[in-house]
Motif scaffolding. Sequence first.
Motif, mmCIF file in Angstrom:
data_model
loop_
_atom_site.group_PDB
_atom_site.id
_atom_site.type_symbol
_atom_site.label_atom_id
_atom_site.label_comp_id
_atom_site.label_asym_id
_atom_site.label_seq_id
_atom_site.Cartn_x
_atom_site.Cartn_y
_atom_site.Cartn_z
ATOM 1 N N GLU A 199 105.283 73.591 36.050
ATOM 2 C CA GLU A 199 105.060 74.944 36.561
ATOM 3 C C GLU A 199 105.977 75.966 35.871
ATOM 4 O OE1 GLU A 199 104.094 73.764 41.181
ATOM 5 O OE2 GLU A 199 106.171 73.634 40.489
ATOM 6 N N PRO A 200 105.430 76.816 34.989
ATOM 7 C CA PRO A 200 106.247 77.857 34.362
ATOM 8 C C PRO A 200 106.384 79.079 35.275
ATOM 9 C CG PRO A 200 104.034 77.859 33.424
ATOM 10 C CD PRO A 200 104.053 76.789 34.485
ATOM 11 N N PHE A 201 107.625 79.546 35.446
ATOM 12 C CA PHE A 201 107.896 80.765 36.200
ATOM 13 C C PHE A 201 108.567 81.778 35.267
ATOM 14 C CE2 PHE A 201 107.611 77.476 39.432
ATOM 15 C CZ PHE A 201 106.793 78.083 40.390
ATOM 16 N N GLU A 202 108.904 82.947 35.780
ATOM 17 C CA GLU A 202 109.467 84.008 34.929
ATOM 18 C C GLU A 202 110.779 83.567 34.271
ATOM 19 O OE1 GLU A 202 110.751 88.721 35.139
ATOM 20 O OE2 GLU A 202 110.280 87.635 36.978
ATOM 21 N N LEU A 225 110.972 75.748 26.649
ATOM 22 C CA LEU A 225 110.248 74.519 26.298
ATOM 23 C C LEU A 225 108.930 74.380 27.068
ATOM 24 C CD1 LEU A 225 113.031 71.823 25.895
ATOM 25 C CD2 LEU A 225 111.722 72.983 24.146
ATOM 26 N N ALA A 226 108.652 75.326 27.969
ATOM 27 C CA ALA A 226 107.415 75.244 28.759
ATOM 28 C C ALA A 226 106.192 75.143 27.849
ATOM 29 C CB ALA A 226 107.290 76.450 29.683
ATOM 30 N N LEU A 227 106.122 76.024 26.838
ATOM 31 C CA LEU A 227 104.947 76.055 25.963
ATOM 32 C C LEU A 227 104.784 74.761 25.155
ATOM 33 C CD1 LEU A 227 102.533 77.732 25.196
ATOM 34 C CD2 LEU A 227 103.904 78.854 23.444
ATOM 35 N N GLU A 274 100.635 78.574 31.391
ATOM 36 C CA GLU A 274 99.714 77.621 32.014
ATOM 37 C C GLU A 274 100.453 76.648 32.931
ATOM 38 O OE1 GLU A 274 96.033 76.414 29.362
ATOM 39 O OE2 GLU A 274 97.847 76.503 28.150
ATOM 40 N N SER A 275 99.944 76.517 34.150
ATOM 41 C CA SER A 275 100.428 75.501 35.085
ATOM 42 C C SER A 275 99.574 74.255 34.871
ATOM 43 C CB SER A 275 100.281 76.013 36.521
ATOM 44 O OG SER A 275 100.562 74.977 37.430
ATOM 45 N N VAL A 276 100.219 73.104 34.778
ATOM 46 C CA VAL A 276 99.492 71.853 34.524
ATOM 47 C C VAL A 276 99.819 70.836 35.608
ATOM 48 C CG1 VAL A 276 99.204 69.904 32.929
ATOM 49 C CG2 VAL A 276 99.440 72.214 32.031
ATOM 50 N N VAL A 277 98.785 70.178 36.125
ATOM 51 C CA VAL A 277 98.986 69.102 37.100
ATOM 52 C C VAL A 277 98.345 67.831 36.562
ATOM 53 C CG1 VAL A 277 98.534 68.278 39.437
ATOM 54 C CG2 VAL A 277 99.075 70.688 39.058
ATOM 55 N N LEU A 278 99.125 66.747 36.584
ATOM 56 C CA LEU A 278 98.619 65.433 36.187
ATOM 57 C C LEU A 278 98.450 64.582 37.441
ATOM 58 C CD1 LEU A 278 99.684 66.503 33.458
ATOM 59 C CD2 LEU A 278 100.597 64.241 32.995
ATOM 60 N N ARG A 279 97.225 64.131 37.725
ATOM 61 C CA ARG A 279 96.986 63.197 38.833
ATOM 62 C C ARG A 279 97.135 61.776 38.283
ATOM 63 N NH1 ARG A 279 93.966 62.725 43.589
ATOM 64 N NH2 ARG A 279 95.104 64.626 44.144
#
Length: 557
Positions: A199-202, A225-227, A274-279
């Motif tokens: 989860e990237p925040f400001e 490093l988020a990107l 972009e927020s990414v979720v891995l199930r």
Amino acid sequence: MNAHFLLSFLTEQGLIRQEQSTDLMEEAERMGKPIEQIIANFGIISEDKLLELIADRLGLQFVDLSTAQFTPELLSTIPPQTARIHGALPVAFSKQAVTVALKDPLDSQSIDDLRWAINRDIQVVVAPINQIDALLAQYYGTEQDSMDELLSQLAGEAQKISETSLDDQSAASSAPIIKFVNTIIAKAIQAQASDIHFEPFEKEFKIRYRVDGSLYEMAPPPKRLALPVISRIKVMSGLNIAERRIPQDGRIQTSMAGRQVDLRVSTLPTQHGESVVLRVLDRSVINLDLEALGMPDYLLDYIVETINKPHGIFIVTGPTGSGKTTTLYSCIKKINTIDTKILTAEDPVEYELEGIQQVQVHEAIGLTFARALRAFLRQDPDRILVGETRDLETAQIAIQSSLTGHLVLTSLHTNDAPGAITRLIDMGVEPFLISATLEGVLGQRLIRRVCSKCKTPYEPTESVLAQIGLSAHDVGDKSFYYGGGCEYCNQTGYKGRKGIYELLDIREPIRQLITAKAPTVVIRQKAIELGMTTLRQDGLRCIFDGETTIEEILKYT
């Protein structure tokens, strides 16, 4: 290890018969344990003797590591994270090659990954698995040491990326980024997490795991490093890394220490990236055996009887994350026999079940639940699983399927079992059709178990008891427990989950109320009069059995 290879090998060696092979495979799936452990438990052959035979068959050397010497120079040939992820222990090396004892010597993917990671040839030897585990723990430190070391490497990598302005593809392909993402995934699998959130925040980049339904945050990497981290995940799942404006869905298939794990990937454009979720779909920790779900005997007997009926509809209901899919999978696994044709329509297909035809619903191209169901009726099935009944059309075809001699299992999103009937009527289904076809509705929730290592008895106050409708007189000498918090449960006091259930058995008085369009509260009251155990009552049973806490039951019922 590869279960099919091992069982075929043992059959070929004359150590088991073909029918035993099937029994062993079913037991491994039921227990959720490695096949080699099941083989040893059955007394067919010890794990060490089995490994010796495999080494001989593959033309590999079998070594006893108890007398091996592990110098710092030898151990430095494989980085700690890589060694742990692949279950690989270096036992000898030269300029060109490293000799490695692998926990799964049949895992060619791990061998290829190791060869790429250390840029040397890999020569595999076979060794006792318990020795490899002990030596990995002894020489490669703890997970936390490894994570601290990796985060310090990433800080340097973040500076490098910032200074050199690498493009997304190059940054995502840098060794520390690849190592970091692999470690995050391995750590989540080890913790039996169901989801990983990036989860990237400001001003920060958060990474959280969901374990037993609750989210836990790990030490955050540098924000810049988020990107590259998210780009790396998109590369692994075959997504378009240049497209950041629309949501994307993908899949990663990975092997961790010999275990095949699937990861469903979902990206979502947000204000700060972009927020990414891995199930995480790890079959080895999901036990799809109906008897293993922890249901009371009366409920288990009812479900087995219902799912063996020739026709009718059986609904499992509850909110998102209440275990509906696991219950439905366990039901169809129970009735999956050679004389039964089973078809499923799912969105998405979470686990592949042998001997069952599973269809992935794809709304974008018009393959809806309703369309799949229509096609099913021309495929001569006996049992049909519809992942979720979302609309009137799907509900009507499910009812039509039931009336024409098929058993239909499906799920609905409602708060309790009686609410499923009102939901179907609200969709537009005729009450007399519901009354004619519905056999039963199972409402469920997942609650956390008290940690067995730090379980502590206590006496709740009268005000706390009053919240769940009990008095000191009702309690008598019953014991109550809570988890004090320990390393085993990550200081939470809980470890693992179990289901609580309420069953609405559609008998004649209930059918009359359905036909008369009675409100949910009336149906619920009549069901209780007829002996229905509510979710709250089943939760109280779990409290008195010392399996959970009052707080958990208040939270979910």
